[in-house]
Structure formats: C-alpha cells, structure tokens
Design a protein around this motif. Structure first.
Motif, short mmCIF file in Angstrom:
data_model
loop_
_atom_site.label_atom_id
_atom_site.label_comp_id
_atom_site.label_asym_id
_atom_site.label_seq_id
_atom_site.Cartn_x
_atom_site.Cartn_y
_atom_site.Cartn_z
N VAL A 139 0.83 -1.21 0.00
CA VAL A 139 0.00 0.00 0.00
C VAL A 139 0.86 1.25 0.00
N ALA A 140 0.53 2.17 -0.91
CA ALA A 140 1.12 3.50 -0.92
C ALA A 140 0.10 4.45 -0.31
N ALA A 141 0.52 5.24 0.67
CA ALA A 141 -0.38 6.14 1.40
C ALA A 141 -0.10 7.58 1.00
N ALA A 142 -1.09 8.26 0.42
CA ALA A 142 -0.95 9.66 0.03
C ALA A 142 -1.45 10.54 1.17
N THR A 143 -0.59 11.43 1.66
CA THR A 143 -0.93 12.26 2.81
C THR A 143 -0.28 13.63 2.71
N GLY A 144 -0.89 14.59 3.38
CA GLY A 144 -0.29 15.92 3.49
C GLY A 144 0.41 16.10 4.82
N ARG A 145 0.52 15.00 5.58
CA ARG A 145 1.14 15.07 6.91
C ARG A 145 2.33 14.10 6.97
N PRO A 146 3.47 14.51 6.40
CA PRO A 146 4.63 13.61 6.37
C PRO A 146 5.11 13.21 7.76
N HIS A 147 4.80 14.02 8.79
CA HIS A 147 5.22 13.67 10.15
C HIS A 147 4.45 12.47 10.69
N GLU A 148 3.41 12.04 9.98
CA GLU A 148 2.64 10.87 10.40
C GLU A 148 3.17 9.58 9.78
N GLN A 149 4.37 9.61 9.23
CA GLN A 149 4.91 8.44 8.55
C GLN A 149 4.94 7.21 9.43
N ASP A 150 5.34 7.37 10.68
CA ASP A 150 5.43 6.22 11.57
C ASP A 150 4.06 5.58 11.78
N TYR A 151 3.04 6.41 11.97
CA TYR A 151 1.67 5.91 12.13
C TYR A 151 1.21 5.15 10.89
N LEU A 152 1.48 5.71 9.71
CA LEU A 152 1.01 5.10 8.47
C LEU A 152 1.74 3.81 8.14
N ILE A 153 3.03 3.76 8.41
CA ILE A 153 3.83 2.58 8.07
C ILE A 153 3.84 1.55 9.20
N THR A 154 4.24 1.98 10.38
CA THR A 154 4.40 1.04 11.49
C THR A 154 3.06 0.57 12.04
N THR A 155 2.13 1.50 12.23
CA THR A 155 0.85 1.15 12.84
C THR A 155 -0.13 0.54 11.85
N LEU A 156 -0.28 1.20 10.68
CA LEU A 156 -1.30 0.76 9.73
C LEU A 156 -0.80 -0.26 8.72
N GLY A 157 0.47 -0.19 8.34
CA GLY A 157 1.01 -1.19 7.42
C GLY A 157 1.30 -0.73 6.02
N ALA A 158 1.29 0.60 5.77
CA ALA A 158 1.68 1.10 4.46
C ALA A 158 3.17 0.82 4.23
N ASN A 159 3.55 0.71 2.97
CA ASN A 159 4.96 0.48 2.68
C ASN A 159 5.61 1.64 1.93
N GLU A 160 4.81 2.66 1.59
CA GLU A 160 5.36 3.84 0.91
C GLU A 160 4.48 5.05 1.24
#
Length: 328
Positions: free
Chosen positions: A175-196
């Motif tokens: 999953v690639a996650a499109a966001t305007g909040r780059p500081h949320e990278q840990d949440y999106l990758i580590t918590t939710l499972g996105a890989n990009e």
C-alpha cells in the motif's frame, strides 16, 4: 430527558448546541434505542460547523453513525436487549441521527452488531471502516489481487484512509499512502502497514490525462484533481474505488485511462447499500480488524466535546476515528 446535539437554523445561519430533549420529541419509528456510542465523520463535521450543506431540514440531531441497545420495539425482528448499529441512510442529514442518548428509527435501517464486536468497536469502525471495506470488495470483484501490484490510498490519515490501509495490509497488499502530513509516517507505516508514503501535493494539481502507470488500484476519498491524477496513473485493467470528495466534487479528467488502459472507476455509495451487502461488509470487518488496530486508530470523547472536535476534524487536525461516548 436526555442529552443531544441539536442543529438549528436562524436567518440562514445554523448553530449547534448541546441540549436536553425528551422522548416525545423523537421522530416516529418502530424501534427505540439507547445510544451508547456514535462517532464523528467528515459529514458530521460539516453539519455541526455549518461549513457544508449537509443538513436538509431543521432542527437536526447530527450523527450519521450510532450503536446501542434496543429498549422498545414494535417490529418482531428486534426485541429489547438487541445490540444494533446504524450507518448511513441519511441519518444526521435528513433524519435525526446518533449524537444523542436516544434514537427512534424503523427496523429496516438497523444492522445487527456482529458477535465479536462491541458497540464501541462498531463506532470505531463506523461509516469510515465500512466504506473502506466496500471499496476493497469492489477491487476484489474487479480481480485486483495482491499479486497485481501496489494499491494507492488517498486521504491516508482520515478515517476511510486509515482503515483502507490497515485492511489492505492485513489482506496482503502493498500500500502507498498519500498524505499531506509527512510527520505521520510512523503511524502510516508502522501502525497501519503502508509500505510507501506519497506527498498528496503530487496528486492535487492539474496533471496530464495519461501518466506513468504506477498502481494496480486505488481507493480515493478526495475527488477533484486528485482522483483525475490517480485514474491517469493506474496500470492496465486496474480499478479505482471512489468514495469521497474532500478536495471537491469536480472531476477534470480524460477518457484516456478508461479506453487506453481499460481502467475501471467504481463509485462507492455507502449510504443506501442494501442490508445483505451491509451484512457481508460487517462480517468481513469483524474477521479482519484487531484490537490493536481499533485502539491505534481511535480516540474517545464525551458528547459535550463533540462540537469542538468537529471543528478540529474539518481543519484536518484529527487523524483516524473519533468515537463519542453517549453514556459517560
């Protein structure tokens, strides 16, 4: 008497207040429910703040989602003590919704709470998770499998986006996650499972009608130029599930992706889906969500804080899901 948020309109301006109502003020319906939990969705935020033409009649109790226990019923399909949930169907827009301690509705709008989920669980999931599940089912019906390639999810920090990423990752997708909040990278990758992580600004401006093929499919809750650019970047025979319009209702796109790459654009209307489709989606959700995910993507507030939280939601200051405890 019970507590509720009530939206009233005076001189073409709406105002939301926390107030006391009585049962005889509730609209007619077959089933009376003690509401234990509701949630805040983007529509609720627009309705409560008055920043969008969501409410169709006044006065209105907002809340497009709610879950509770039946206390009285004139319909044989539901009895006192049944655990039920409601999402969509125009509640909080055309009919009084769930940001109140009591609700009265017709039985046809109810969904039974899956045994493995609590009332709070269903509201953490809510319309956001339910919509994400409908999007994934649409991708599956069009033959999108993990082997086909990466899936793009826009609006990644929102409720739909958060659940879409987590559910897709659970099912084995990249999953690639499109966001305007780059500081949320840990949440999106580590918590939710996105890989990009994708910067949403690369998708939010006018782009070419046909772009480099990058993603096997996408789940978009943004609309407007973002949806157009997403469609232009899908690989041959890919699918885009469109379920929101946070950027806008416009769709300045070309037919090129649909004709030259055989791309499918699947519209997802979660509001009026028939009962059998709702049951399938909720059964899948009950199987896929974990306690860790539900805790990670949610925060709980009392009803008295819902008006302020709605403002924060519209301003993009909240990630994931806001659950409103009506019994606190």
């Amino acid at each position: 008497m019970f507590q509720a948020i009530l939206i009233e309109k005076t001189d073409d301006k709406s105002q939301s207040t926390l107030t006391q109502l009585s049962e005889d003020q509730l609209p007619p319906g077959e089933v009376l429910i003690d509401v234990h939990y509701s949630s805040l969705n983007y529509k609720d935020g627009l309705a409560i703040t008055g920043k969008g033409p969501i409410v169709r009649s006044f006065p209105m109790v907002p809340g497009i989602d709610f879950a509770g226990i039946v206390t009285d019923s004139s319909n044989a399909d539901y009895v006192k003590g049944d655990k039920v949930l409601v999402n969509g169907w125009g509640f909080g827009e055309q009919a009084w919704g769930g940001l109140a301690q009591k609700a009265r509705v017709d039985a046809k709008y109810l969904t039974r709470v899956p045994e493995s989920l609590s009332l709070k669980d269903t509201m953490i999931i809510g319309t956001a998770g339910y919509t994400a599940m409908l999007c994934i089912i649409a991708l599956e019906k069009n033959g999108v499998t993990p082997e086909k390639g990466q899936i793009l999810v826009t609006g990644a920090n929102g409720g739909v986006g958060s659940f879409a990423i987590a559910l897709l990752a659970k099912l084995g997708y990249q999953v690639a996650a499109a966001t305007g909040r780059p500081h949320e990278q840990d949440y999106l990758i580590t918590t939710l499972g996105a890989n990009e992580i994708i910067d949403r600004t690369t998708l939010s401006e006018p782009g070419k009608p046909l772009q480099k093929a990058r993603w096997a499919a996408a789940i978009d809750s943004v609309g407007s130029y973002t949806l157009a650019n997403v469609c232009a970047s899908i690989i041959e025979s890919g699918t885009v599930a469109a379920c929101g319009m946070a950027q806008g209702m416009d769709f300045n796109a070309s037919v090129a992706p649909f004709i030259l790459r055989n791309v499918t654009l699947a519209g997802i209307n979660s509001v009026t889906r028939p009962a059998e489709e709702r049951d399938v989606a909720w059964a899948r959700l009950a199987q896929l969500v974990s306690r860790e995910l539900l805790d990670a993507v949610s925060q709980e507030i009392p009803l008295e804080n819902a008006i302020d939280a709605a403002e924060c939601l519209i301003n993009g200051d909240i990630r994931g899901r806001v659950v409103v405890n009506l019994q606190e």
